[in-house]
Design an enzyme around this catalytic site. Structure first.
Site, PDB file in Angstrom:
ATOM      1  N   TRP A 147      -0.988 -12.503 -33.913  1.00 31.39           N
ATOM      2  CA  TRP A 147      -2.356 -12.497 -34.441  1.00 31.39           C
ATOM      3  C   TRP A 147      -2.465 -13.035 -35.863  1.00 31.39           C
ATOM      4  O   TRP A 147      -3.557 -13.333 -36.322  1.00 31.39           O
ATOM      5  CB  TRP A 147      -2.929 -11.069 -34.421  1.00 31.39           C
ATOM      6  CG  TRP A 147      -2.017 -10.032 -35.014  1.00 31.39           C
ATOM      7  CD1 TRP A 147      -1.220  -9.156 -34.330  1.00 31.39           C
ATOM      8  CD2 TRP A 147      -1.809  -9.741 -36.403  1.00 31.39           C
ATOM      9  NE1 TRP A 147      -0.519  -8.341 -35.198  1.00 31.39           N
ATOM     10  CE2 TRP A 147      -0.872  -8.685 -36.480  1.00 31.39           C
ATOM     11  CE3 TRP A 147      -2.332 -10.268 -37.587  1.00 31.39           C
ATOM     12  CZ2 TRP A 147      -0.434  -8.153 -37.698  1.00 31.39           C
ATOM     13  CZ3 TRP A 147      -1.890  -9.746 -38.800  1.00 31.39           C
ATOM     14  CH2 TRP A 147      -0.963  -8.703 -38.847  1.00 31.39           C
ATOM     15  N   ASN A 148      -1.345 -13.169 -36.576  1.00 32.24           N
ATOM     16  CA  ASN A 148      -1.473 -13.485 -38.003  1.00 32.24           C
ATOM     17  C   ASN A 148      -1.823 -14.951 -38.287  1.00 32.24           C
ATOM     18  O   ASN A 148      -2.376 -15.263 -39.334  1.00 32.24           O
ATOM     19  CB  ASN A 148      -0.213 -13.070 -38.777  1.00 32.24           C
ATOM     20  CG  ASN A 148       1.050 -13.690 -38.242  1.00 32.24           C
ATOM     21  OD1 ASN A 148       1.090 -14.206 -37.128  1.00 32.24           O
ATOM     22  ND2 ASN A 148       2.111 -13.629 -39.027  1.00 32.24           N
ATOM     23  N   ARG A 156       1.773 -24.972 -33.077  1.00 25.15           N
ATOM     24  CA  ARG A 156       3.187 -25.190 -33.383  1.00 25.15           C
ATOM     25  C   ARG A 156       4.032 -25.151 -32.109  1.00 25.15           C
ATOM     26  O   ARG A 156       5.157 -25.674 -32.095  1.00 25.15           O
ATOM     27  CB  ARG A 156       3.675 -24.140 -34.391  1.00 25.15           C
ATOM     28  CG  ARG A 156       5.041 -24.447 -34.964  1.00 25.15           C
ATOM     29  CD  ARG A 156       5.318 -23.658 -36.221  1.00 25.15           C
ATOM     30  NE  ARG A 156       5.704 -22.279 -35.960  1.00 25.15           N
ATOM     31  CZ  ARG A 156       6.058 -21.415 -36.921  1.00 25.15           C
ATOM     32  NH1 ARG A 156       6.049 -21.790 -38.190  1.00 25.15           N
ATOM     33  NH2 ARG A 156       6.395 -20.185 -36.623  1.00 25.15           N
ATOM     34  N   LYS A 171      -0.190 -17.220 -24.081  1.00 21.84           N
ATOM     35  CA  LYS A 171      -0.739 -15.874 -24.124  1.00 21.84           C
ATOM     36  C   LYS A 171      -0.975 -15.532 -25.592  1.00 21.84           C
ATOM     37  O   LYS A 171      -0.067 -15.170 -26.322  1.00 21.84           O
ATOM     38  CB  LYS A 171       0.245 -14.886 -23.497  1.00 21.84           C
ATOM     39  CG  LYS A 171      -0.395 -13.643 -22.871  1.00 21.84           C
ATOM     40  CD  LYS A 171      -1.288 -12.879 -23.782  1.00 21.84           C
ATOM     41  CE  LYS A 171      -0.629 -11.744 -24.457  1.00 21.84           C
ATOM     42  NZ  LYS A 171      -1.552 -11.019 -25.378  1.00 21.84           N
ATOM     43  N   PRO A 172      -2.236 -15.658 -26.079  1.00 19.99           N
ATOM     44  CA  PRO A 172      -2.508 -15.341 -27.483  1.00 19.99           C
ATOM     45  C   PRO A 172      -2.586 -13.829 -27.699  1.00 19.99           C
ATOM     46  O   PRO A 172      -2.797 -13.059 -26.753  1.00 19.99           O
ATOM     47  CB  PRO A 172      -3.873 -15.998 -27.719  1.00 19.99           C
ATOM     48  CG  PRO A 172      -4.537 -15.972 -26.376  1.00 19.99           C
ATOM     49  CD  PRO A 172      -3.439 -16.118 -25.360  1.00 19.99           C
ATOM     50  N   ALA A 173      -2.425 -13.408 -28.941  1.00 17.51           N
ATOM     51  CA  ALA A 173      -2.515 -11.987 -29.275  1.00 17.51           C
ATOM     52  C   ALA A 173      -3.894 -11.447 -28.924  1.00 17.51           C
ATOM     53  O   ALA A 173      -4.910 -12.131 -29.080  1.00 17.51           O
ATOM     54  CB  ALA A 173      -2.235 -11.781 -30.758  1.00 17.51           C
ATOM     55  N   GLY A 225       6.837 -13.267 -33.111  1.00 18.51           N
ATOM     56  CA  GLY A 225       6.428 -11.877 -33.242  1.00 18.51           C
ATOM     57  C   GLY A 225       7.567 -11.015 -33.749  1.00 18.51           C
ATOM     58  O   GLY A 225       8.519 -11.505 -34.365  1.00 18.51           O
ATOM     59  N   GLU A 247      10.958 -16.875 -32.807  1.00 11.65           N
ATOM     60  CA  GLU A 247      10.753 -16.751 -34.258  1.00 11.65           C
ATOM     61  C   GLU A 247      10.319 -15.320 -34.490  1.00 11.65           C
ATOM     62  O   GLU A 247       9.197 -14.937 -34.180  1.00 11.65           O
ATOM     63  CB  GLU A 247       9.698 -17.760 -34.729  1.00 11.65           C
ATOM     64  CG  GLU A 247       9.676 -17.932 -36.239  1.00 11.65           C
ATOM     65  CD  GLU A 247       8.740 -16.956 -36.919  1.00 11.65           C
ATOM     66  OE1 GLU A 247       9.252 -15.946 -37.470  1.00 11.65           O
ATOM     67  OE2 GLU A 247       7.530 -17.172 -36.904  1.00 11.65           O
ATOM     68  N   CYS A 281       5.663 -13.319 -41.511  1.00 13.91           N
ATOM     69  CA  CYS A 281       7.101 -13.050 -41.478  1.00 13.91           C
ATOM     70  C   CYS A 281       7.801 -13.724 -42.647  1.00 13.91           C
ATOM     71  O   CYS A 281       8.922 -13.354 -43.000  1.00 13.91           O
ATOM     72  CB  CYS A 281       7.685 -13.509 -40.161  1.00 13.91           C
ATOM     73  SG  CYS A 281       7.256 -15.209 -39.745  1.00 13.91           S
ATOM     74  N   GLU A 378       9.420  -4.793 -42.896  1.00 13.73           N
ATOM     75  CA  GLU A 378       8.356  -5.700 -43.333  1.00 13.73           C
ATOM     76  C   GLU A 378       7.116  -4.919 -43.760  1.00 13.73           C
ATOM     77  O   GLU A 378       6.600  -4.099 -43.004  1.00 13.73           O
ATOM     78  CB  GLU A 378       7.975  -6.645 -42.192  1.00 13.73           C
ATOM     79  CG  GLU A 378       8.975  -7.750 -41.934  1.00 13.73           C
ATOM     80  CD  GLU A 378       8.462  -8.726 -40.894  1.00 13.73           C
ATOM     81  OE1 GLU A 378       8.080  -9.857 -41.273  1.00 13.73           O
ATOM     82  OE2 GLU A 378       8.454  -8.388 -39.710  1.00 13.73           O
ATOM     83  N   SER A 438       6.851 -23.405 -45.119  1.00 16.09           N
ATOM     84  CA  SER A 438       6.356 -23.867 -43.817  1.00 16.09           C
ATOM     85  C   SER A 438       5.862 -25.302 -43.909  1.00 16.09           C
ATOM     86  O   SER A 438       5.041 -25.631 -44.763  1.00 16.09           O
ATOM     87  CB  SER A 438       5.217 -22.966 -43.342  1.00 16.09           C
ATOM     88  OG  SER A 438       5.647 -21.622 -43.255  1.00 16.09           O
ATOM     89  N   GLU A 455      11.306 -24.316 -34.823  1.00 19.70           N
ATOM     90  CA  GLU A 455       9.995 -24.897 -34.554  1.00 19.70           C
ATOM     91  C   GLU A 455       9.682 -25.885 -35.665  1.00 19.70           C
ATOM     92  O   GLU A 455      10.009 -25.657 -36.821  1.00 19.70           O
ATOM     93  CB  GLU A 455       8.920 -23.808 -34.483  1.00 19.70           C
ATOM     94  CG  GLU A 455       9.114 -22.869 -33.298  1.00 19.70           C
ATOM     95  CD  GLU A 455       7.968 -21.895 -33.132  1.00 19.70           C
ATOM     96  OE1 GLU A 455       7.384 -21.851 -32.039  1.00 19.70           O
ATOM     97  OE2 GLU A 455       7.657 -21.165 -34.090  1.00 19.70           O
TER      98      GLU A 455
END
Length: 474
Positions: A147-148, A156, A171-173, A225, A247, A281, A378, A438, A455
Site C-alpha cells: 500500500w505504500n 515496477r 493483486k494490489p494491497a 512487502g 523485495e 522499506c 521498521e 530508488s 527490480e
C-alpha cells in the site's frame, strides 16, 4: 471513483463481494471495491495465458513501443494519478506527484530494455560445439504489491514483465487498490492487449494468492512487502519451484561520519526519513551520528522536522499527510513510548493529535538506547531515532547487526573513506551523501532477509525471463 471492479480479460467484473477503501486523512469511505475470489483468479489466469501467447511472439520493438506509449500517457496525467494516490494512501501532494513521476518512468526505462535481452554465441573450448544462449519469457507472473506506493510498486513489476513478454495478474494491497485499477484504461489506450494485465483486489489475499501459486501456468511470483509474508509466499512458491522476486523488509542505518558536510547530511537524512512519511522499506530507521557533531545534527534535524506542516495531503501547503491506517499510527506511537520509557529524549513531536485521520507528527528522538524496539524493527513512520558513536568500526558493526540488508546511507566529505565504509556495509544498496537510492535504471534489492532478486535496471527484466542454452555443431 470510476474504476472499482475487478479487471479481467480487458473487462470490468463486478465480483461477488466488495470491501471499502478508506481515506486515511478523513476516515471516510472513498469507494466500495470488488473483492476477487478463486473463480476470478482462474478467469484471470485463463485470460493471461491466451494473451501471452501472442504477446511473447511479438517483436521486441513492438512491445517496446507499447511501453513507451504508456509512459507518454501516464506522464500527461501525473496530476490525476497523484491525486488518487493522496486520497487512498494519504501522502502529501508533492510526495504523491513524485511517486507518479517515478511510476511512469518504469514504462520508459523498460521500453528501452525490451529490445536489449541480449544473448550470446560462442565456441566451446573443449568440445568445439557452438554455445547459443538466449533469454525467453518465463511464463505467467503473479504480482503482489503493497500500500505504500500504490502506483510505483505496480509499474515496477508490470513494465519489466511486459518487456520480457509475460502476462500478469496483479493483486494490489486492499488499502490502496484504486490507483492500480485506474491505470488499466491507460494501458488499454497504450495498446496492451486485453487479458495480458489483470487486476484482482481482494480481502481474501492469502487463499487467492496461494491458489494462483499452485497453478502450473504460473512461473514467476513478484512480491513487495514484509519479510514475514515473504517467507510464507516462498513456502508456497517452493511447491512448484517458482521463480521468486522478493523485495522485503528493511532496517536502514544512516551513518553520519565526523567529517560529514552538515548541510548535506541534514538534507539527505530528511529525504531518507521523511520520503513517503517514513512508510517505506528504504526509510532511515537507525541514525548513527558521530558524537563530536551529534548535538548540532540533532538540533538542526529537530528544527527541520518541527517546521513541517501536518494535514490532509490534498492541501498543497501540507508537507506531511496521515499514516495509512490506525494500526500503523498506533504502532509508531508505541515505538516512541517504548524508546522514551527506556531513556530516549524527545526533541520534537511525539504526541498523537486528535482525529479524524491517522496522523502522527514528525518526531525526533535522541539518546535512543540499543534496547529500544524501534532499533530492531521498521518504524514505518515519521520518527527519527538518533544514536551516537565514537568509533567508526563500532558504527559499521552496529549498522550490520540486523537480519535485514536492503539499504544504508553514509555521509562523509572524504570520498575514499566513505567508499571504504560503503563496501563494508552488508546491504544491497547504499546512498552515499544521498538520501534517495530508488531509480528505475538501477537494480533495486537487498541482501539477507530483505529479499531475493532485483527490480529496475537490466536485472529487473531478467527476473521475468529464463535463460535457454542451445548446443549446436555447424
Amino acid at each position: 471513483m470510476d474504476y472499482t471492479d475487478l479487471y479481467i480479460d480487458g473487462a470490468w467484473v463486478k465480483g461477488s463481494e466488495r470491501f471499502d477503501v478508506i481515506n486515511p486523512a478523513t476516515e471516510e469511505v472513498l469507494a466500495s471495491v470488488a473483492s476477487a475470489d478463486i473463480a476470478d483468479a482462474d478467469a484471470a489466469l485463463d485470460a493471461a495465458e491466451r494473451a501471452m501467447a501472442d504477446w511473447a511472439a511479438r517483436k521486441p520493438r513492438e512491445r517496446s513501443e507499447v511501453l513507451r506509449k504508456a509512459w507518454e500517457l501516464m506522464t500527461a496525467r501525473l496530476d490525476h494519478f497523484a491525486n488518487l494516490i493522496t486520497l487512498e494512501n494519504g501522502k502529501a501532494g508533492t510526495d504523491a506527484k513524485g511517486e507518479a513521476t517515478y511510476a511512469a518512468e518504469f514504462f520508459r526505462w523498460f521500453a528501452e530494455e525490451a529490445v536489449r535481452a541480449d544473448g550470446l554465441i560462442t565456441h566451446a573450448p573443449s568440445s568445439g560445439a557452438r554455445i547459443v544462449v538466449q533469454h525467453k519469457p518465463a511464463g505467467l507472473a503473479v504480482l503482489i504489491t503493497p500500500w505504500n506506493y500504490p502506483a510505483a510498486m505496480g509499474t515496477r513489476k508490470i513494465a519489466p514483465a511486459l518487456a520480457a513478454g509475460c502476462g500478469v495478474i496483479i493483486k494490489p494491497a486492499s488499502e490502496t487498490p484504486l490507483t492500480m485499477l485506474a491505470l488499466m484504461p491507460l494501458l488499454e489506450e497504450a495498446g496492451v492487449p486485453k487479458g495480458l494485465v489483470n487486476v484482482l483486489p481482494s480481502k481474501k489475499t492469502g487463499a487467492l494468492v496461494d491458489h494462483m501459486l499452485h497453478d502450473p501456468r504460473v512461473r514467476v511470483v513478484s512480491f513487495t512487502g514484509s519479510t514475514g509474508v515473504g517467507r510464507k509466499l516462498l513456502k508456497s512458491a517452493a511447491d512448484q519451484v517458482l521463480k521468486p522476486a522478493m523485495e522485503l523488509g528493511g532496517n536502514a542505518p544512516v551513518l553520519v561520519l565526523k567529517d560529514a558536510d552538515m548541510d548535506t547530511a541534514i538534507e539527505g537524512t530528511m529525504l531518507a526519513k521523511m520520503r513517503n512519511l517514513g512508510e517505506a522499506c528504504t526509510a532511515a530507521n537507525r541514525i548513527y551520528v558521530h558524537d563530536s557533531i551529534a548535538e548540532t545534527f540533532t538540533s538542526r534535524l529537530a528544527e527541520r522536522m518541527s517546521a513541517l506542516k501536518v494535514g490532509d495531503g490534498t492541501d498543497p501547503s501540507v508537507d506531511v499527510g496521515p499514516l495509512v491506517n490506525a494500526d500503523t499510527r498506533d504502532k509508531v506511537a508505541e515505538f516512541v513510548s517504548d524508546a522514551l520509557a527506556k531513556g530516549a529524549k524527545l526533541e520534537c513531536g511525539g504526541t498523537v493529535p486528535n482525529g479524524p485521520g491517522f496522523f502522527y507528527p514528525p518526531t525526533v528522538l535522541s539518546n535512543v538506547p540499543e534496547s529500544a524496539d524501534c532499533v530492531h524493527d521498521e518504524i514505518f513512520g515519521p520518527v527519527a531515532a538518533i544514536q551516537t558513536f565514537s568509533d567508526e568500526e563500532d558504527a559499521i558493526r552496529r549498522a550490520n547487526d540486523t537480519e535485514y540488508g536492503l539499504v544504508a546511507y553514509v555521509f562523509s566529505a572524504d570520498f575514499k573513506r566513505a567508499m571504504q565504509v560503503c563496501e563494508r556495509l552488508d546491504y544491497g544498496m547504499v546512498g552515499l551523501n544521498r538520501g534517495l537510492v530508488s531509480d528505475p535504471a538501477a537494480p533495486f534489492g537487498g541482501t539477507k532477509q530483505s529479499g531475493l532478486g532485483r527490480e529496475g535496471g537490466h536485472e529487473g527484466m531478467l527476473e521475468f525471463m529464463e535463460t535457454q542454452y542451445i548446443s549446436a555443431d555447424w
